[in-house]
Write a protein that holds these residues in place. Structure first.
Motif, PDB file in Angstrom:
ATOM      1  N   CYS A   1      -6.671   5.473   2.136  1.00 36.96           N
ATOM      2  CA  CYS A   1      -6.726   4.929   0.781  1.00 36.96           C
ATOM      3  C   CYS A   1      -8.022   5.426   0.159  1.00 36.96           C
TER       4      CYS A   1
ATOM      5  N   TYR B   1      -2.667   5.189  -2.262  1.00 43.76           N
ATOM      6  CA  TYR B   1      -2.331   5.375  -0.845  1.00 43.76           C
ATOM      7  C   TYR B   1      -2.177   6.847  -0.532  1.00 43.76           C
TER       8      TYR B   1
ATOM      9  N   CYS C   1       0.814  -1.212   0.000  1.00 51.80           N
ATOM     10  CA  CYS C   1       0.000   0.000   0.000  1.00 51.80           C
ATOM     11  C   CYS C   1       0.852   1.269   0.000  1.00 51.80           C
TER      12      CYS C   1
ATOM     13  N   TRP D   1      -4.012  -2.516  -6.481  1.00 50.25           N
ATOM     14  CA  TRP D   1      -2.682  -1.916  -6.373  1.00 50.25           C
ATOM     15  C   TRP D   1      -2.229  -1.386  -7.722  1.00 50.25           C
TER      16      TRP D   1
ATOM     17  N   ALA E   1       0.400   0.144   5.793  1.00 47.57           N
ATOM     18  CA  ALA E   1       1.380   0.490   4.758  1.00 47.57           C
ATOM     19  C   ALA E   1       1.955  -0.770   4.125  1.00 47.57           C
TER      20      ALA E   1
END
Length: 91
Positions: free
Chosen positions: A71, A60, A54, A88, A81
């Motif tokens: 997020c 992020y 992340c 992603w 994190a």
């Protein structure tokens, strides 16, 4: 009942503090892996691939070096994190 100026000021300050603290508490809520949206995105709090987490995702919103951050997919909830999800995207 007639309120005095002093009562108004006290109630206004208390209301402002309540709103400020409420926003801070909500911003600190963490996403759970069992959350329906997290399940749909296959979110995990610890990624199996250290190169994709992340903290290095374009979505992020946390500060560099922080253990967790916001997020855009999870609203006011924070993600780890070191987490990962199927959305992603390289930063």
């Amino acid at each position: 009942m007639k309120n005095s100026r002093r009562q108004f000021m006290i109630l206004s300050a208390a209301g402002a503090c309540t709103l400020a603290l409420n926003g801070k508490v909500q911003a600190q809520a963490m996403v759970s892996e069992s959350d329906p949206q997290a399940k749909a995105l296959k979110y995990v709090a610890v990624t199996p691939d250290a190169s994709k987490n992340c903290a290095n995702c374009a979505l992020y919103q946390g500060k560099a070096g922080a253990a967790a951050g916001g997020c855009s997919l999870f609203g006011a909830k924070q993600v780890a994190a070191n987490g990962w999800c199927s959305a992603w995207a390289k930063k």
